[in-house]
Write an enzyme that holds these catalytic residues in place. Sequence first.
Site, PDB file in Angstrom:
ATOM      1  N   LYS A 131      52.847  41.262   2.131  1.00 15.81           N
ATOM      2  CA  LYS A 131      53.040  42.676   1.715  1.00 15.81           C
ATOM      3  C   LYS A 131      53.166  43.613   2.674  1.00 15.81           C
ATOM      4  CE  LYS A 131      50.634  41.952  -2.543  1.00 15.81           C
ATOM      5  NZ  LYS A 131      49.314  42.362  -3.254  1.00 15.81           N
ATOM      6  N   HIS A 134      51.025  49.561   4.223  1.00 12.59           N
ATOM      7  CA  HIS A 134      51.359  50.860   3.671  1.00 12.59           C
ATOM      8  C   HIS A 134      50.391  51.918   4.098  1.00 12.59           C
ATOM      9  CE1 HIS A 134      48.257  50.675   0.482  1.00 12.59           C
ATOM     10  NE2 HIS A 134      48.730  49.360   0.393  1.00 12.59           N
ATOM     11  N   HIS A 137      46.613  51.114   4.261  1.00  8.48           N
ATOM     12  CA  HIS A 137      46.106  50.435   5.302  1.00  8.48           C
ATOM     13  C   HIS A 137      45.753  51.077   6.547  1.00  8.48           C
ATOM     14  CE1 HIS A 137      48.065  47.185   2.990  1.00  8.48           C
ATOM     15  NE2 HIS A 137      46.909  46.779   3.063  1.00  8.48           N
TER      16      HIS A 137
END
Length: 576
Positions: A131, A134, A137
């Site tokens: 993933k 984004h 994080h």
Amino acid sequence: MPNPTMPDAAPHGLDAFAAPIRAALAAALELDADTIQLERPKNEAHGEFALPCFRFAKAAGKNPAELAGHLAATLEIPQVSAEAVGPFLNFQIDRTALAAQVLGDAGQEGFGRAADGEVTLVEYSSPNIAKPMHVGHLRSTVIGAAMARLFDHLGHQVVRINHLGDWGSQFGKLLAAWKRWGEEAELEADPIGHLLKLYVEYHEQEKDEKEGASLDAEAKAAFLALESGEDNEERRLWVRFTELSLAEFQKIYDRLDARFDLLRGESWYEDKLDSTVDWLESCGVVEDSDGARIVDLESEGIKTPCLIKTSHGTTLYATRDLAAAKSRWDEFQFARCLYFVGSEQKLHFDQFKAVLKRCGTSWWDRLEHVPFGLVRFPEGKLSTRAGRVLRLSEVLDRAVELAREIVEEKNPEHPDKDTVAEQVGVGAVIFHDLSHARNKEVVFDWKEVLSFEGDTGPSLQYTHARCCSILRRAERAVPSPSEVDPALLADAPELWVALGRFPAAVREAAEKREPMILAQQLLKIGTAGNVFYREKRVLGTGDEALEGARLAAIDALRRTLALGLGLLGVPAPTEM
RNA sequence: GCGCCCGUAGCUCAGCAGGAUAGAGCAGUCGGUUCCUAACCGACAGGUCGCAGGUUCGAAUCCUGCCGGGCGCACCA
């Protein structure tokens, strides 16, 4: 354990004056120096330290103002004057002594350093494989990396751990999705983008009842194959996805100056799960509940039990964190292990610490969840499953792009606009995050994140760059602190106070696990610095001694800004 | 329903192990560069510190209740 009586040779700025003040007060009041807390007056005109005399007056059966007056008249502290203002006793450091002390301290590499030596584990960032990273994080990464540097500066032996989310049933889903819709070319071109697309597609199709059932079966089978540990197709794909993801993450880490000593995902603890479960069982805290293995935590005041194994016999998040904690303890015997994870996981950490407590470990309370607030958007929550994410790389890119435009406009002569734009753009994003209390949730606002003026990272970078510019133009060596007459610098107490409070800010930021405290102090230093070089001409005054002294001041300012920004992970360009 | 977090100037936030007239930045108005980069500096204006009680010599700060927002509450991580 640290020895509090051990004399600390490290330069501590204003603290150098606090100690004698407290000692003198302790003697006068016949109290232990540790019980006397000096305050920082809100109003700078009230001096550098203050003591409200209410409680001491009460204890002595005196009038507070009287006591303050008496103390002011009788206290004799070298280089410090005491003045009573009503019930307050204010202390002002002699301006020349202040400049001399702070100039000497701030000029040293280890400004604010301590010699602690404890082992501190820091787990942060911990994104999920396959993933994109984004904006969510960003917080864990930037706060964790800053805290790791702060502890390092304070002399801890820091171990930085990236606990990657690289294991679990979700990978069964991803493998199933890959088998159905995977495209080799797309994976090559944009690995995480393609993997995310597969993930989203899976959850899209899952909604369909018939498709969902068969997909679910395929996902379960795939995870089972992966879990078998055999060198099969599933394992090879998983390894590949992991490597591709890590390569993408590394680009972000390089930009954010986030480093790790241990890259250990959840899968790393895979072969320790059985023994962890056995250990828990042997502790006698595990019980059966509807076929699942749980640890009841009512006795610890937690209503929800901790699930160790599902009724199908698979392990869970908590099991893996327990295995990780135990493995880390066995390996490091840490003084503390900090988890920089969102506040929404508070219950999870409360639970798994409580399990370790029930097991009778001596170290359960050395684990510390350091929570932070969610990143939200004005439009509402983003969802990975729905494919609505704001990639961290996009945030950084947009900031850099804007920084590039501004450099172009403000300093068209700059020799390396690309580098400085990267430093300024990324610095703005990092500083913006770190200048807010970590516990509060943040509403992501482009206008704010991309702001370069006022209380921002770029404005501090600018002050640093200005200092560098002055030092460059001086075309002479900066005199060492011992070579300058501090009396020449006594006219800038605001600068020395701001710089002198840097060590305390570093210490407090580490103690409270709150980088914001350092960020705020840096802003004060920046403002004081701007006023200093605005009001005090450094070069071309015709007074060589004065020029030397001011150069030394500018150098101390420059060093402290570079040090502080460095601790936060914000680059400090020398020209911008 | 229970638990945790948050509520301070128009906006974004500091201040909260109680203490002196509640501070910054942005936005607004005004002023500043013959001078080391104006990503700066200065001035003005802007606040019932969510509400109500309580503790205290003293509460934005501690306690209780309420209101508003967020998050969490066993086979996901």
